[in-house]
Design a protein around this motif. Sequence first.
Motif, mmCIF file in Angstrom:
data_model
loop_
_atom_site.group_PDB
_atom_site.id
_atom_site.type_symbol
_atom_site.label_atom_id
_atom_site.label_comp_id
_atom_site.label_asym_id
_atom_site.label_seq_id
_atom_site.Cartn_x
_atom_site.Cartn_y
_atom_site.Cartn_z
ATOM 1 N N ILE A 77 3.481 14.541 24.803
ATOM 2 C CA ILE A 77 4.479 13.660 25.391
ATOM 3 C C ILE A 77 5.747 13.780 24.545
ATOM 4 C CG2 ILE A 77 5.076 11.296 26.033
ATOM 5 C CD1 ILE A 77 1.436 12.372 25.708
ATOM 6 N N LEU A 78 6.627 14.671 24.937
ATOM 7 C CA LEU A 78 7.850 14.894 24.167
ATOM 8 C C LEU A 78 8.804 13.721 24.322
ATOM 9 C CD1 LEU A 78 8.510 18.687 24.876
ATOM 10 C CD2 LEU A 78 7.104 17.633 23.091
ATOM 11 N N GLU A 79 8.808 13.141 25.514
ATOM 12 C CA GLU A 79 9.621 11.953 25.748
ATOM 13 C C GLU A 79 9.036 11.181 26.917
ATOM 14 O OE1 GLU A 79 14.306 10.690 25.524
ATOM 15 O OE2 GLU A 79 13.774 12.755 26.021
ATOM 16 N N GLY A 80 9.056 9.859 26.797
ATOM 17 C CA GLY A 80 8.511 9.024 27.849
ATOM 18 C C GLY A 80 7.177 8.430 27.450
ATOM 19 N N SER A 81 6.337 8.130 28.424
ATOM 20 C CA SER A 81 5.020 7.553 28.160
ATOM 21 C C SER A 81 4.046 8.039 29.226
ATOM 22 C CB SER A 81 5.079 6.023 28.140
ATOM 23 O OG SER A 81 5.561 5.520 29.369
ATOM 24 N N LEU A 82 2.764 8.038 28.882
ATOM 25 C CA LEU A 82 1.740 8.585 29.761
ATOM 26 C C LEU A 82 0.467 7.767 29.612
ATOM 27 C CD1 LEU A 82 1.005 10.899 31.734
ATOM 28 C CD2 LEU A 82 0.254 12.215 29.745
ATOM 29 N N ALA A 83 -0.077 7.311 30.743
ATOM 30 C CA ALA A 83 -1.332 6.569 30.752
ATOM 31 C C ALA A 83 -2.475 7.502 31.127
ATOM 32 C CB ALA A 83 -1.252 5.408 31.743
ATOM 33 N N HIS A 84 -3.554 7.434 30.361
ATOM 34 C CA HIS A 84 -4.739 8.253 30.604
ATOM 35 C C HIS A 84 -5.923 7.349 30.918
ATOM 36 C CE1 HIS A 84 -7.846 11.396 29.821
ATOM 37 N NE2 HIS A 84 -8.530 10.359 29.399
ATOM 38 N N ALA A 85 -6.744 7.784 31.883
ATOM 39 C CA ALA A 85 -8.034 7.148 32.145
ATOM 40 C C ALA A 85 -8.986 8.231 32.625
ATOM 41 C CB ALA A 85 -7.902 6.049 33.193
ATOM 42 N N ASP A 86 -10.272 8.120 32.252
ATOM 43 C CA ASP A 86 -11.238 9.109 32.729
ATOM 44 C C ASP A 86 -12.594 8.472 32.965
ATOM 45 O OD1 ASP A 86 -12.874 9.253 30.292
ATOM 46 O OD2 ASP A 86 -11.258 10.409 29.387
ATOM 47 N N SER A 87 -13.490 9.262 33.566
ATOM 48 C CA SER A 87 -14.808 8.768 33.936
ATOM 49 C C SER A 87 -15.735 8.604 32.741
ATOM 50 C CB SER A 87 -15.446 9.698 34.975
ATOM 51 O OG SER A 87 -15.477 11.040 34.511
ATOM 52 N N GLY A 88 -15.266 8.967 31.551
ATOM 53 C CA GLY A 88 -16.007 8.691 30.323
ATOM 54 C C GLY A 88 -15.594 7.377 29.688
ATOM 55 N N ASP A 89 -14.862 6.553 30.428
ATOM 56 C CA ASP A 89 -14.403 5.227 29.973
ATOM 57 C C ASP A 89 -13.378 5.306 28.845
ATOM 58 O OD1 ASP A 89 -15.952 3.812 31.825
ATOM 59 O OD2 ASP A 89 -17.705 3.821 30.499
ATOM 60 N N HIS A 90 -12.619 6.397 28.781
ATOM 61 C CA HIS A 90 -11.519 6.489 27.824
ATOM 62 C C HIS A 90 -10.235 6.065 28.511
ATOM 63 C CE1 HIS A 90 -14.375 9.824 26.602
ATOM 64 N NE2 HIS A 90 -14.414 9.002 25.564
ATOM 65 N N GLN A 91 -9.452 5.236 27.834
ATOM 66 C CA GLN A 91 -8.173 4.786 28.361
ATOM 67 C C GLN A 91 -7.156 4.696 27.237
ATOM 68 O OE1 GLN A 91 -8.177 1.287 30.788
ATOM 69 N NE2 GLN A 91 -9.976 1.883 31.970
ATOM 70 N N SER A 92 -5.910 5.030 27.538
ATOM 71 C CA SER A 92 -4.853 4.880 26.535
ATOM 72 C C SER A 92 -3.504 4.996 27.226
ATOM 73 C CB SER A 92 -4.951 5.959 25.441
ATOM 74 O OG SER A 92 -4.672 7.245 25.986
ATOM 75 N N VAL A 93 -2.474 4.502 26.549
ATOM 76 C CA VAL A 93 -1.088 4.762 26.922
ATOM 77 C C VAL A 93 -0.433 5.391 25.703
ATOM 78 C CG1 VAL A 93 1.134 3.800 27.587
ATOM 79 C CG2 VAL A 93 -0.977 2.869 28.583
ATOM 80 N N ILE A 94 0.019 6.632 25.838
ATOM 81 C CA ILE A 94 0.600 7.379 24.724
ATOM 82 C C ILE A 94 2.107 7.465 24.934
ATOM 83 C CG2 ILE A 94 0.578 9.552 23.443
ATOM 84 C CD1 ILE A 94 -2.017 7.925 23.266
ATOM 85 N N GLU A 95 2.832 7.193 23.859
ATOM 86 C CA GLU A 95 4.292 7.136 23.919
ATOM 87 C C GLU A 95 4.917 8.418 23.363
ATOM 88 O OE1 GLU A 95 5.616 4.634 25.424
ATOM 89 O OE2 GLU A 95 3.956 3.182 25.449
ATOM 90 N N THR A 96 6.246 8.451 23.357
ATOM 91 C CA THR A 96 7.015 9.596 22.879
ATOM 92 C C THR A 96 6.506 10.093 21.529
ATOM 93 O OG1 THR A 96 9.005 8.863 24.041
ATOM 94 C CG2 THR A 96 9.315 10.359 22.172
ATOM 95 N N GLY A 97 6.291 11.402 21.428
ATOM 96 C CA GLY A 97 5.829 12.018 20.189
ATOM 97 C C GLY A 97 4.331 12.072 20.044
ATOM 98 N N GLY A 98 3.599 11.484 20.989
ATOM 99 C CA GLY A 98 2.145 11.471 20.917
ATOM 100 C C GLY A 98 1.512 12.636 21.650
ATOM 101 N N VAL A 99 0.190 12.725 21.530
ATOM 102 C CA VAL A 99 -0.581 13.830 22.102
ATOM 103 C C VAL A 99 -1.905 13.302 22.642
ATOM 104 C CG1 VAL A 99 -1.828 15.977 21.568
ATOM 105 C CG2 VAL A 99 0.442 15.582 20.593
ATOM 106 N N GLN A 100 -2.334 13.852 23.761
ATOM 107 C CA GLN A 100 -3.676 13.601 24.293
ATOM 108 C C GLN A 100 -4.482 14.896 24.212
ATOM 109 O OE1 GLN A 100 -3.030 12.302 28.323
ATOM 110 N NE2 GLN A 100 -2.374 10.261 27.716
#
Length: 292
Positions: A77-100
């Motif tokens: 995530i070079l800029e902005g924000s990104l929400a992740h969810a999956d069928s393994g019950d993982h969830q997060s919101v990653i902001e600028t400079g982060g990585v999934q």
Amino acid sequence: MCFMTQSAHRTVRRQHAAVRDDIGELITRRPLPGTTLEQLDPFLFLNHHGPQHYPPNNRGLPFGPHPHRGFETVTFILEGSLAHADSGDHQSVIETGGVQWMTAGSGLVHAEVSPEAFKRDGGALEILQLWINLPARLKMVEPAYTGLQRDDIPKVELDEGRARLALIAGALGGETGPIQSLTDVFMSTLALSAGARIALPVPRERTVFLYVVDGEVSVGGTAVNPHHLIELEADGDEVLIEAELDARLLFGHASALNEPMVSYGPFVMNTREEIQQAVEDYQAGRFGGLEI
């Protein structure tokens, strides 16, 4: 800190332009796979989304629930924000400079969408997503996910601070990245100021992944272009990068798998029979479900 030595510098074999291939209103460029390079073993795919600015009350990213099997996805995530969810019950919101970093392995369903706040308020967005193949012995490993914010990622200062490497996986300069790759992948992002000159160590037998996000740099003495994947020869044990103007790059390396590969949409396996099994398993609900 500087890594300048008398080692041989790798030379550029070819530059592969990212082809514009927008997804709806999302600006998208793709250098891999492309017309001049199908894969860079074990690296399979790179999408460069943005940069662009979303207005208030936008629909956000279009990547709702979809399956994967047989490889890993790394989202920057070079800029902005990104929400992740999956069928393994993982969830997060990653902001600028982060990585999934997601290991699809035996299979899961995931979604990468814009958080509600981004859809409401809008803002700048720029994201890279890289797919990394898994060897046959790890294709059916248990799925996993790690979300890293900017401050979770150690920074290595190079060339007296003129370059900064965000170390995601692997080791460099006394630092170790927070991701413990299943296949010993080294992965980082680089920010260089004009005038920076660095030489990064890479064993000759490793495949280098180098994508120029923006800026003006040379690699091994050859001027390279932004929005290009830079394919290197295996003729040295360092990658020399010099910045004419401020620049950002994606830099990684890994051992080639040298295995058969069959891909079908979101599945990457070794045989057509394994692809068919992946389709059947997904249709039968064996990847789990996800509602967002």
